[in-house]
Design a protein around this motif. Structure first.
Motif, PDB file in Angstrom:
ATOM      1  N   ALA A 152      -6.881  54.178  39.581  1.00  0.00           N
ATOM      2  CA  ALA A 152      -5.472  54.060  39.963  1.00  0.00           C
ATOM      3  C   ALA A 152      -5.226  54.602  41.364  1.00  0.00           C
ATOM      4  O   ALA A 152      -4.477  54.010  42.153  1.00  0.00           O
ATOM      5  CB  ALA A 152      -4.593  54.792  38.947  1.00  0.00           C
ATOM      6  N   LEU A 153      -5.862  55.718  41.693  1.00  0.00           N
ATOM      7  CA  LEU A 153      -5.696  56.296  43.022  1.00  0.00           C
ATOM      8  C   LEU A 153      -6.299  55.396  44.091  1.00  0.00           C
ATOM      9  O   LEU A 153      -5.725  55.240  45.180  1.00  0.00           O
ATOM     10  CB  LEU A 153      -6.334  57.685  43.070  1.00  0.00           C
ATOM     11  N   ALA A 154      -7.454  54.805  43.802  1.00  0.00           N
ATOM     12  CA  ALA A 154      -8.073  53.887  44.759  1.00  0.00           C
ATOM     13  C   ALA A 154      -7.195  52.660  44.964  1.00  0.00           C
ATOM     14  O   ALA A 154      -7.058  52.145  46.086  1.00  0.00           O
ATOM     15  CB  ALA A 154      -9.459  53.476  44.274  1.00  0.00           C
ATOM     16  N   ARG A 155      -6.572  52.182  43.881  1.00  0.00           N
ATOM     17  CA  ARG A 155      -5.655  51.039  44.001  1.00  0.00           C
ATOM     18  C   ARG A 155      -4.419  51.422  44.811  1.00  0.00           C
ATOM     19  O   ARG A 155      -3.920  50.629  45.630  1.00  0.00           O
ATOM     20  CB  ARG A 155      -5.262  50.557  42.600  1.00  0.00           C
ATOM     21  N   THR A 156      -3.935  52.635  44.612  1.00  0.00           N
ATOM     22  CA  THR A 156      -2.807  53.136  45.406  1.00  0.00           C
ATOM     23  C   THR A 156      -3.150  53.156  46.888  1.00  0.00           C
ATOM     24  O   THR A 156      -2.318  52.824  47.741  1.00  0.00           O
ATOM     25  CB  THR A 156      -2.424  54.553  44.941  1.00  0.00           C
ATOM     26  N   ALA A 157      -4.385  53.535  47.199  1.00  0.00           N
ATOM     27  CA  ALA A 157      -4.823  53.569  48.594  1.00  0.00           C
ATOM     28  C   ALA A 157      -4.719  52.191  49.233  1.00  0.00           C
ATOM     29  O   ALA A 157      -4.213  52.048  50.358  1.00  0.00           O
ATOM     30  CB  ALA A 157      -6.252  54.096  48.683  1.00  0.00           C
ATOM     31  N   GLN A 158      -5.189  51.158  48.534  1.00  0.00           N
ATOM     32  CA  GLN A 158      -5.155  49.817  49.105  1.00  0.00           C
ATOM     33  C   GLN A 158      -3.727  49.314  49.273  1.00  0.00           C
ATOM     34  O   GLN A 158      -3.379  48.730  50.311  1.00  0.00           O
ATOM     35  CB  GLN A 158      -5.947  48.853  48.221  1.00  0.00           C
ATOM     36  N   LEU A 159      -2.883  49.531  48.278  1.00  0.00           N
ATOM     37  CA  LEU A 159      -1.488  49.107  48.381  1.00  0.00           C
ATOM     38  C   LEU A 159      -0.774  49.843  49.510  1.00  0.00           C
ATOM     39  O   LEU A 159       0.006  49.251  50.274  1.00  0.00           O
ATOM     40  CB  LEU A 159      -0.776  49.346  47.056  1.00  0.00           C
ATOM     41  N   SER A 160      -1.039  51.135  49.630  1.00  0.00           N
ATOM     42  CA  SER A 160      -0.419  51.925  50.695  1.00  0.00           C
ATOM     43  C   SER A 160      -0.903  51.474  52.063  1.00  0.00           C
ATOM     44  O   SER A 160      -0.117  51.427  53.024  1.00  0.00           O
ATOM     45  CB  SER A 160      -0.747  53.412  50.496  1.00  0.00           C
ATOM     46  N   ARG A 161      -2.183  51.127  52.150  1.00  0.00           N
ATOM     47  CA  ARG A 161      -2.716  50.671  53.438  1.00  0.00           C
ATOM     48  C   ARG A 161      -2.064  49.364  53.867  1.00  0.00           C
ATOM     49  O   ARG A 161      -1.735  49.175  55.047  1.00  0.00           O
ATOM     50  CB  ARG A 161      -4.235  50.516  53.349  1.00  0.00           C
ATOM     51  N   ASP A 162      -1.870  48.451  52.926  1.00  0.00           N
ATOM     52  CA  ASP A 162      -1.210  47.182  53.268  1.00  0.00           C
ATOM     53  C   ASP A 162       0.196  47.434  53.806  1.00  0.00           C
ATOM     54  O   ASP A 162       0.616  46.837  54.811  1.00  0.00           O
ATOM     55  CB  ASP A 162      -1.139  46.280  52.039  1.00  0.00           C
ATOM     56  N   ASP A 163       0.928  48.328  53.141  1.00  0.00           N
ATOM     57  CA  ASP A 163       2.289  48.639  53.589  1.00  0.00           C
ATOM     58  C   ASP A 163       2.272  49.344  54.948  1.00  0.00           C
ATOM     59  O   ASP A 163       3.078  49.031  55.832  1.00  0.00           O
ATOM     60  CB  ASP A 163       2.983  49.539  52.563  1.00  0.00           C
ATOM     61  N   ALA A 164       1.364  50.297  55.109  1.00  0.00           N
ATOM     62  CA  ALA A 164       1.299  51.050  56.361  1.00  0.00           C
ATOM     63  C   ALA A 164       0.928  50.142  57.527  1.00  0.00           C
ATOM     64  O   ALA A 164       1.478  50.265  58.629  1.00  0.00           O
ATOM     65  CB  ALA A 164       0.295  52.197  56.230  1.00  0.00           C
ATOM     66  N   ASP A 165      -0.008  49.208  57.285  1.00  0.00           N
ATOM     67  CA  ASP A 165      -0.400  48.273  58.350  1.00  0.00           C
ATOM     68  C   ASP A 165       0.785  47.394  58.766  1.00  0.00           C
ATOM     69  O   ASP A 165       0.985  47.121  59.958  1.00  0.00           O
ATOM     70  CB  ASP A 165      -1.553  47.394  57.876  1.00  0.00           C
ATOM     71  N   ALA A 166       1.569  46.944  57.771  1.00  0.00           N
ATOM     72  CA  ALA A 166       2.730  46.106  58.084  1.00  0.00           C
ATOM     73  C   ALA A 166       3.769  46.889  58.889  1.00  0.00           C
ATOM     74  O   ALA A 166       4.330  46.377  59.871  1.00  0.00           O
ATOM     75  CB  ALA A 166       3.343  45.574  56.789  1.00  0.00           C
TER      76      ALA A 166
END
Length: 374
Positions: A269-283
């Motif tokens: 779950a934490l690793a999935r949170t990392a990817q979702l957060s990265r997508d948002d942060a990049d945008a």
């Protein structure tokens, strides 16, 4: 009969990354990789020899070179074995670098053993590089900075197109929790990128895509199992068990406590949170980069009224970009610093200048935000 599932998993992860490397080479640089320097020993460096390895057809020096950063631990040894297996099939030369931090007795001997193990995997070139670890930012940060500096130097000198790092899904989960504890915002929650340029990334075309992390979707147990079934010797760093280090306490106390309280699946779950957060942060970063030119006047100064009109997440990113551009070290710039600067826009009461890391100063003057080094 195919390989053990753990071995198949690590090889597939590396194969995908190597295909990405080749795609990037085709798109970004049609020139052949630089010819590496002659493989001779230098002070502070141990060079492996392929003598004694099983015979194989060497690839030409013009073939692209990918290095693996190998500490001798299970994660990086699994990565080295997968690179050695997959790279030749794609016409890629595979080499290895181990960094001797000199922080433990016998570290030079252990580094030489790692060189020997990588050479046995038919990696070539293989080197051990000794570094001196400073004190800036604490022991973990200082060691990391020294390690990346050594890897950058080796990659530049050898003409490597990429360096593979053995961070696993478990490492990603730990990184997310550390970012959450700092309260540093969504960028910290995004953890480690699958592709990056390392600390202090200068953003140049080659270096910005230098570091690749194939195992961010592979758990630590799988990597260790892959080493075991391949009879690969590994070294367990005692620092990873030392409670003096924050990450060690988190690994052996914090995460197990979370899984006990919340059940299995916390790491995933934490690793999935990392990817979702990265997508948002990049945008948001892309939005801020586009918005920045629109909030500056004809002299390039930031206009407070236009900054105020931006969404807070975008405005703070514009401010951070401006502070870093003025000379503040990105690694020393925290959320609290940007919040103070932001108050010059959103809570203006005639307050004075804000002092920031790197002797940078932010001050509101006549409806403009002046950020400069002084």
């Amino acid at each position: 009969m195919g390989p053990h599932p753990a071995v198949a998993a690590i090889r597939l992860a590396v194969r995908r990354v190597l295909h990405d490397v080749l795609t990037d080479l085709t798109e970004l640089n049609s020139r052949p990789a630089p010819t590496p320097a002659p493989r001779v020993g230098r002070p502070g460096r141990t060079v492996g020899s392929s003598a004694g390895a099983a015979p194989h057809d060497p690839l030409p020096d013009t073939a692209p070179l990918v290095l693996v950063a190998c500490s001798g631990g299970a994660d990086s040894m699994a990565l080295a074995s997968a690179l050695a297996f997959e790279a030749p099939k794609l016409g890629i030369r595979a080499g290895g670098i181990t960094v001797d931090h000199g922080l433990q007795d016998g570290s030079a001997l252990r580094a030489a053993e790692v060189v020997s193990r990588m050479t046995a995997l038919r990696l070539d070139p293989v080197e051990s590089v000794a570094v001196r670890v400073g004190r800036d930012g604490g022991p973990e940060a200082a060691a990391r900075d020294a390690r990346y500096a050594a890897l950058d130097e080796a990659a530049d000198r050898l003409g490597a197109v990429a360096v593979l790092l053995g961070h696993t899904r478990d490492d990603q989960a730990e990184t997310v929790l550390l970012g959450l504890a700092r309260g540093s915002g969504i960028r910290s929650l995004s953890g480690m990128a699958e592709v990056s340029g390392g600390p202090g990334d200068p953003g140049t075309r080659g270096r910005s895509h230098r570091y690749r992390r194939p195992f961010l979707q592979v758990d630590r147990q799988t990597a260790r199992k892959a080493c075991m079934v391949q009879s690969l010797s590994v070294w367990d760093d005692p620092h990873n068990l030392d409670p003096a280090y924050t990450r060690s306490r988190l690994r052996h106390e914090g995460l197990p406590a979370l899984e006990k309280a919340l059940g299995k699946g916390v790491v995933e779950a934490l690793a999935r949170t990392a990817q979702l957060s990265r997508d948002d942060a990049d945008a948001l970063d892309a939005w801020a980069a586009e918005a920045e030119s629109g909030v500056r006047d004809e002299d390039g100064r930031l206009e407070c009224a236009k900054l105020y009109a931006l969404p807070p997440a975008v405005r703070r990113r514009v401010l951070r970009r401006a502070v870093v551009a003025a000379g503040s070290p990105a690694g020393s710039l925290f959320a609290r610093h940007i919040e103070e600067v932001d108050r010059l826009i959103t809570g203006w009461r005639g307050q004075g200048a804000i002092n920031l890391p790197g002797r940078v100063e932010a001050q509101r003057q006549g409806g403009r935000l002046v950020i400069r080094q002084g």
